[in-house]
Design a protein around this motif. Structure first.
Motif, PDB file in Angstrom:
ATOM      1  N   GLU A  88       0.662  -1.190  -0.136  1.00  0.00           N
ATOM      2  CA  GLU A  88      -0.095  -0.021  -0.099  1.00  0.00           C
ATOM      3  C   GLU A  88       0.808   1.130   0.003  1.00  0.00           C
ATOM      4  O   GLU A  88       0.718   2.167  -0.841  1.00  0.00           O
ATOM      5  CB  GLU A  88      -0.993  -0.243   1.060  1.00  0.00           C
ATOM      6  N   VAL A  89       1.894   1.457   0.779  1.00  0.00           N
ATOM      7  CA  VAL A  89       2.874   2.576   0.912  1.00  0.00           C
ATOM      8  C   VAL A  89       3.575   2.473  -0.567  1.00  0.00           C
ATOM      9  O   VAL A  89       3.710   3.750  -0.960  1.00  0.00           O
ATOM     10  CB  VAL A  89       3.870   2.345   2.113  1.00  0.00           C
ATOM     11  N   GLU A  90       4.022   1.277  -0.911  1.00  0.00           N
ATOM     12  CA  GLU A  90       5.166   1.396  -2.042  1.00  0.00           C
ATOM     13  C   GLU A  90       3.997   1.684  -3.398  1.00  0.00           C
ATOM     14  O   GLU A  90       4.609   2.416  -4.200  1.00  0.00           O
ATOM     15  CB  GLU A  90       5.495   0.089  -2.186  1.00  0.00           C
ATOM     16  N   ALA A  91       2.740   1.681  -3.455  1.00  0.00           N
ATOM     17  CA  ALA A  91       1.957   1.767  -4.422  1.00  0.00           C
ATOM     18  C   ALA A  91       1.739   3.426  -4.398  1.00  0.00           C
ATOM     19  O   ALA A  91       1.346   4.028  -5.391  1.00  0.00           O
ATOM     20  CB  ALA A  91       0.584   1.237  -4.277  1.00  0.00           C
ATOM     21  N   LYS A  92       2.015   4.208  -3.624  1.00  0.00           N
ATOM     22  CA  LYS A  92       1.870   5.407  -3.306  1.00  0.00           C
ATOM     23  C   LYS A  92       3.269   6.144  -3.583  1.00  0.00           C
ATOM     24  O   LYS A  92       3.363   7.603  -3.782  1.00  0.00           O
ATOM     25  CB  LYS A  92       1.531   6.116  -2.036  1.00  0.00           C
ATOM     26  N   GLY A  93       4.237   5.393  -4.128  1.00  0.00           N
ATOM     27  CA  GLY A  93       5.546   5.885  -4.544  1.00  0.00           C
ATOM     28  C   GLY A  93       6.306   6.195  -3.518  1.00  0.00           C
ATOM     29  O   GLY A  93       7.380   6.936  -3.653  1.00  0.00           O
TER      30      GLY A  93
END
Length: 232
Positions: A88-93
């Motif tokens: 979830e965090v990585e999907a936000k960049g």
């Protein structure tokens, strides 16, 4: 020749096709999960995962001790997945970080036992952890894990690996319950989430089971500015 292994999505689609074709009409009771697994030559857990997805989509309804029926009035629902917080965090960049705050075996308080559907106290593993986004607090989770249902968690290094990710990948559930609400930050939570005491915080509580056996209950408190997106 070895038969191709069927995933839960294929089983879901087969059951859905039987409903659309009228093989199972609105209001009809479906066979037991074990009977469907035998009929479709797959594991019972695969049928349970497929049924959960059909239930989440509003196509069928499942009741404890009441079986599974095709809904007489199918509904459209938003889908709330149980995410892996790192993704979830990585999907936000952003860059993901993780800190274990505490870990101990203890008896959960009565409200947690009630959420898990347990009448008698039992010891469980409690893990408090902080998820980070670009080095800033993102989500604090207070999690209880049933050691009878997930004994393998004892061998997982939870100082380096989040219980959230391990459970999502290794302990498929047959049903879950989600509660969403707001609460004010007490001094301890304000310190963990780098906010002021009394700030309004968004809370997600999730409980998962495999049939009647509880897997985990988590209270996830998010940092100010957190946003949830659902799909339909």
């Amino acid at each position: 020749m070895t038969a191709q292994r069927q995933g839960w999505r294929e089983i879901r689609d087969r059951i859905h096709d039987q409903i659309l074709s009228g093989h199972y009409a609105p209001g009809d009771k479906l066979p037991r999960d074990a009977d469907l697994a035998k009929e479709m030559a797959c594991a019972r857990s695969t049928v349970q995962r497929a049924m959960q997805d059909l239930s989440d989509a509003g196509i069928i309804e499942r009741r404890r001790k009441g079986g599974t029926r095709v809904r007489p009035d199918p509904v459209t629902r938003a889908v709330l997945d149980i995410p892996i917080t790192r993704r979830e965090v990585e999907a936000k960049g952003a860059q993901y970080g993780y800190q274990r705050i505490s870990q101990a075996t203890a008896v959960p308080p009565r409200p947690v036992l009630a959420r898990l559907g347990l009448a008698e106290p039992r010891k469980m593993l409690r893990v408090e952890a902080l998820h980070l986004s670009d080095g800033q607090p993102y989500m604090f989770e207070d999690r209880w894990i049933c050691l009878e249902t997930a004994p393998e968690i004892r061998s997982v290094d939870l100082s380096r690996n989040s219980a959230n990710e391990w459970l999502v990948l290794n302990k498929p559930y047959s049903r879950f319950e989600v509660r969403l609400y707001a609460e004010t930050a007490d001094p301890r939570m304000a310190d963990h989430l780098d906010t002021r005491p009394g700030a309004a915080l968004f809370v997600l509580e999730r409980t998962t089971w495999i049939e009647d056996a509880p897997i985990t209950h988590v209270k996830a408190v998010t940092a100010p500015g957190y946003q949830m997106i659902t799909r339909s």
